[in-house]
Write a protein that holds these residues in place. Structure first.
Motif, PDB file in Angstrom:
ATOM      1  N   VAL A 157      -7.705  82.424 -10.317  1.00 13.54           N
ATOM      2  CA  VAL A 157      -6.506  83.249 -10.467  1.00 13.54           C
ATOM      3  C   VAL A 157      -5.256  82.386 -10.481  1.00 13.54           C
ATOM      4  O   VAL A 157      -4.365  82.555 -11.330  1.00 13.54           O
ATOM      5  CB  VAL A 157      -6.436  84.299  -9.337  1.00 13.54           C
ATOM      6  CG1 VAL A 157      -5.105  85.042  -9.384  1.00 13.54           C
ATOM      7  CG2 VAL A 157      -7.590  85.283  -9.453  1.00 13.54           C
ATOM      8  N   LEU A 158      -5.170  81.439  -9.553  1.00 19.80           N
ATOM      9  CA  LEU A 158      -3.993  80.572  -9.492  1.00 19.80           C
ATOM     10  C   LEU A 158      -3.873  79.711 -10.745  1.00 19.80           C
ATOM     11  O   LEU A 158      -2.769  79.506 -11.264  1.00 19.80           O
ATOM     12  CB  LEU A 158      -4.062  79.674  -8.255  1.00 19.80           C
ATOM     13  CG  LEU A 158      -3.633  80.302  -6.931  1.00 19.80           C
ATOM     14  CD1 LEU A 158      -3.862  79.321  -5.791  1.00 19.80           C
ATOM     15  CD2 LEU A 158      -2.167  80.713  -6.981  1.00 19.80           C
ATOM     16  N   GLY A 159      -5.002  79.201 -11.229  1.00 27.72           N
ATOM     17  CA  GLY A 159      -4.960  78.365 -12.423  1.00 27.72           C
ATOM     18  C   GLY A 159      -4.401  79.103 -13.622  1.00 27.72           C
ATOM     19  O   GLY A 159      -3.525  78.599 -14.338  1.00 27.72           O
ATOM     20  N   VAL A 160      -4.886  80.308 -13.840  1.00 30.92           N
ATOM     21  CA  VAL A 160      -4.391  81.107 -14.966  1.00 30.92           C
ATOM     22  C   VAL A 160      -2.922  81.461 -14.763  1.00 30.92           C
ATOM     23  O   VAL A 160      -2.098  81.359 -15.687  1.00 30.92           O
ATOM     24  CB  VAL A 160      -5.242  82.377 -15.133  1.00 30.92           C
ATOM     25  CG1 VAL A 160      -4.643  83.290 -16.191  1.00 30.92           C
ATOM     26  CG2 VAL A 160      -6.669  82.012 -15.513  1.00 30.92           C
ATOM     27  N   GLN A 161      -2.563  81.867 -13.552  1.00 29.66           N
ATOM     28  CA  GLN A 161      -1.177  82.228 -13.266  1.00 29.66           C
ATOM     29  C   GLN A 161      -0.237  81.052 -13.525  1.00 29.66           C
ATOM     30  O   GLN A 161       0.855  81.221 -14.078  1.00 29.66           O
ATOM     31  CB  GLN A 161      -1.047  82.676 -11.806  1.00 29.66           C
ATOM     32  CG  GLN A 161      -1.556  84.070 -11.529  1.00 29.66           C
ATOM     33  CD  GLN A 161      -0.533  85.129 -11.869  1.00 29.66           C
ATOM     34  OE1 GLN A 161       0.574  84.830 -12.274  1.00 29.66           O
ATOM     35  NE2 GLN A 161      -0.905  86.379 -11.703  1.00 29.66           N
ATOM     36  N   LEU A 162      -0.658  79.861 -13.139  1.00 32.78           N
ATOM     37  CA  LEU A 162       0.229  78.709 -13.246  1.00 32.78           C
ATOM     38  C   LEU A 162       0.345  78.212 -14.682  1.00 32.78           C
ATOM     39  O   LEU A 162       1.410  77.740 -15.090  1.00 32.78           O
ATOM     40  CB  LEU A 162      -0.261  77.596 -12.324  1.00 32.78           C
ATOM     41  CG  LEU A 162      -0.093  77.927 -10.839  1.00 32.78           C
ATOM     42  CD1 LEU A 162      -0.806  76.910  -9.968  1.00 32.78           C
ATOM     43  CD2 LEU A 162       1.383  77.991 -10.468  1.00 32.78           C
ATOM     44  N   VAL A 163      -0.731  78.295 -15.448  1.00 32.32           N
ATOM     45  CA  VAL A 163      -0.613  77.949 -16.867  1.00 32.32           C
ATOM     46  C   VAL A 163       0.324  78.928 -17.568  1.00 32.32           C
ATOM     47  O   VAL A 163       1.197  78.537 -18.348  1.00 32.32           O
ATOM     48  CB  VAL A 163      -1.995  77.933 -17.545  1.00 32.32           C
ATOM     49  CG1 VAL A 163      -1.847  77.884 -19.056  1.00 32.32           C
ATOM     50  CG2 VAL A 163      -2.797  76.728 -17.085  1.00 32.32           C
ATOM     51  N   VAL A 164       0.153  80.215 -17.281  1.00 27.60           N
ATOM     52  CA  VAL A 164       1.036  81.225 -17.871  1.00 27.60           C
ATOM     53  C   VAL A 164       2.481  80.993 -17.433  1.00 27.60           C
ATOM     54  O   VAL A 164       3.418  81.115 -18.235  1.00 27.60           O
ATOM     55  CB  VAL A 164       0.561  82.640 -17.487  1.00 27.60           C
ATOM     56  CG1 VAL A 164       1.578  83.688 -17.921  1.00 27.60           C
ATOM     57  CG2 VAL A 164      -0.795  82.934 -18.117  1.00 27.60           C
ATOM     58  N   ALA A 165       2.676  80.644 -16.158  1.00 34.89           N
ATOM     59  CA  ALA A 165       4.029  80.365 -15.667  1.00 34.89           C
ATOM     60  C   ALA A 165       4.638  79.174 -16.392  1.00 34.89           C
ATOM     61  O   ALA A 165       5.814  79.192 -16.779  1.00 34.89           O
ATOM     62  CB  ALA A 165       3.993  80.110 -14.162  1.00 34.89           C
ATOM     63  N   GLY A 166       3.835  78.128 -16.584  1.00 34.46           N
ATOM     64  CA  GLY A 166       4.340  76.966 -17.307  1.00 34.46           C
ATOM     65  C   GLY A 166       4.682  77.277 -18.747  1.00 34.46           C
ATOM     66  O   GLY A 166       5.676  76.777 -19.292  1.00 34.46           O
ATOM     67  N   VAL A 167       3.887  78.126 -19.375  1.00 34.67           N
ATOM     68  CA  VAL A 167       4.137  78.503 -20.767  1.00 34.67           C
ATOM     69  C   VAL A 167       5.399  79.356 -20.887  1.00 34.67           C
ATOM     70  O   VAL A 167       6.116  79.284 -21.890  1.00 34.67           O
ATOM     71  CB  VAL A 167       2.911  79.249 -21.335  1.00 34.67           C
ATOM     72  CG1 VAL A 167       3.225  79.885 -22.685  1.00 34.67           C
ATOM     73  CG2 VAL A 167       1.727  78.292 -21.475  1.00 34.67           C
TER      74      VAL A 167
END
Length: 314
Positions: free
Chosen positions: A81-91
């Motif tokens: 969950v954190l990995g997906v959230q953080l990639v989306v946040a970076g994008v």
């Protein structure tokens, strides 16, 4: 004669599916009228159906009573969950945002995190009886970073659009994305001190060993390596996707899920294999991936990524 199949898989699917569908029917009212976050609603749902209430969802029974396996499963799902959230946040961040706002981020992630760590640790030390200060420092480090899932609740939605400026939204996203990974040094310093000084069996040079491991393994291997790895993976992924799109090799669906697949499969998996900081690497990769705003503009009107993010949150 047909009989009820009250097995865990059927119960979990029925309960989870019913919750997601029910939440979806009133999601606008809950989020935009009552200003309740997805994370809070999911937490309440989990408490209600947990073994401590209705006892419909029983994690320990899925692992045959092994608490260690439950902890591992929780850890791996949290990483996902954190990995997906953080990639989306970076994008989501504008072009070259980390370079343009490095002074603001340095202030928040440097003195800001240190102050939060010290205050949190002192509160734990003062409020929990007989807690050694080094243990309080370790506990304080766990609650110092801003959670990127929870921070989304104040940067998205009608309330955020009306009351939170775009600049403030971006700095909150950037700070919450980076400080999760940068919380490692605050955690591992007291852990090394506990291991090699407090409970080191009187071994010589315990403090030097703890500090050396903190600089070498935590700052070097965990932080610096994950930053470099995120930069390389994010840049290579961007170039490969641009090449595929330019030569008509990728369809629209695969184009949209490309950034998510980087987090879900590649970065989390490979960082886990080498034992580096996958959380920080995911955010850095997401930001480098959209460094020139090309991917963000291409997917600006698509709702696939927010939809996946919603499913993971609830």
């Amino acid at each position: 004669m047909p009989s009820l199949e009250l097995v865990d898989f059927n119960i979990v699917c029925a309960v989870a599916g019913g919750f997601i569908a029910s939440f979806g029917l009133v999601s606008f009212f809950l989020k935009e009228r009552l200003f309740l976050s997805e994370a809070l609603i999911a937490l309440l749902f989990g408490v209600i159906f947990s073994p401590h209430a209705l006892d419909w969802i029983r994690p320990s029974s899925y692992t045959k009573g092994s608490d260690i396996d439950v902890e591992y499963i929780t850890l791996y799902f949290s990483r996902l969950v954190l990995g997906v959230q953080l990639v989306v946040a970076g994008v989501q961040l504008p072009s070259q945002y980390l370079r343009r706002e490095w002074k603001s981020l340095a202030l928040l992630l440097g003195p800001g995190m240190v102050i939060m760590w010290i205050v949190s640790s002192l509160l734990v030390w003062a409020l929990v009886p007989n807690t050694p200060i080094v243990f309080a420092l370790a506990i304080g480090a766990c609650i110092t970073p801003t959670d990127p899932v929870l921070s989304n609740t104040i940067v998205k939605g009608r309330f955020a659009d009306a009351n939170v400026s775009e600049d403030l939204q971006n700095i909150i996203i950037a700070e919450s994305g980076t400080n999760d990974g940068l919380g490692y040094p605050f955690l591992f310093l007291p852990l090394y001190l506990i291991r090699y000084v407090n409970y080191g069996g009187g071994q010589p040079y315990g403090t030097q060993t703890a500090v050396g491991l903190w600089f070498g393994e935590t700052l070097g291997y965990q932080i610096l390596l994950s930053i470099a790895y995120g930069v390389v993976v994010g840049w290579l992924a961007k170039e490969m996707l641009r090449f595929a799109e330019r030569h008509n090799l990728v369809d629209r669906e695969s184009f949209l899920v490309f950034s998510i697949s980087i987090a879900q499969l590649f970065i989390i998996g490979t960082c886990g294999l080498i034992g580096s900081d996958d959380v920080l690497a995911c955010f850095i990769a997401g930001n480098v991936f959209t460094w020139d705003d090309w991917f963000r503009k291409k997917t600006h009107d698509d709702s696939l990524q927010p939809t996946i993010e919603l499913l993971l949150n609830v």
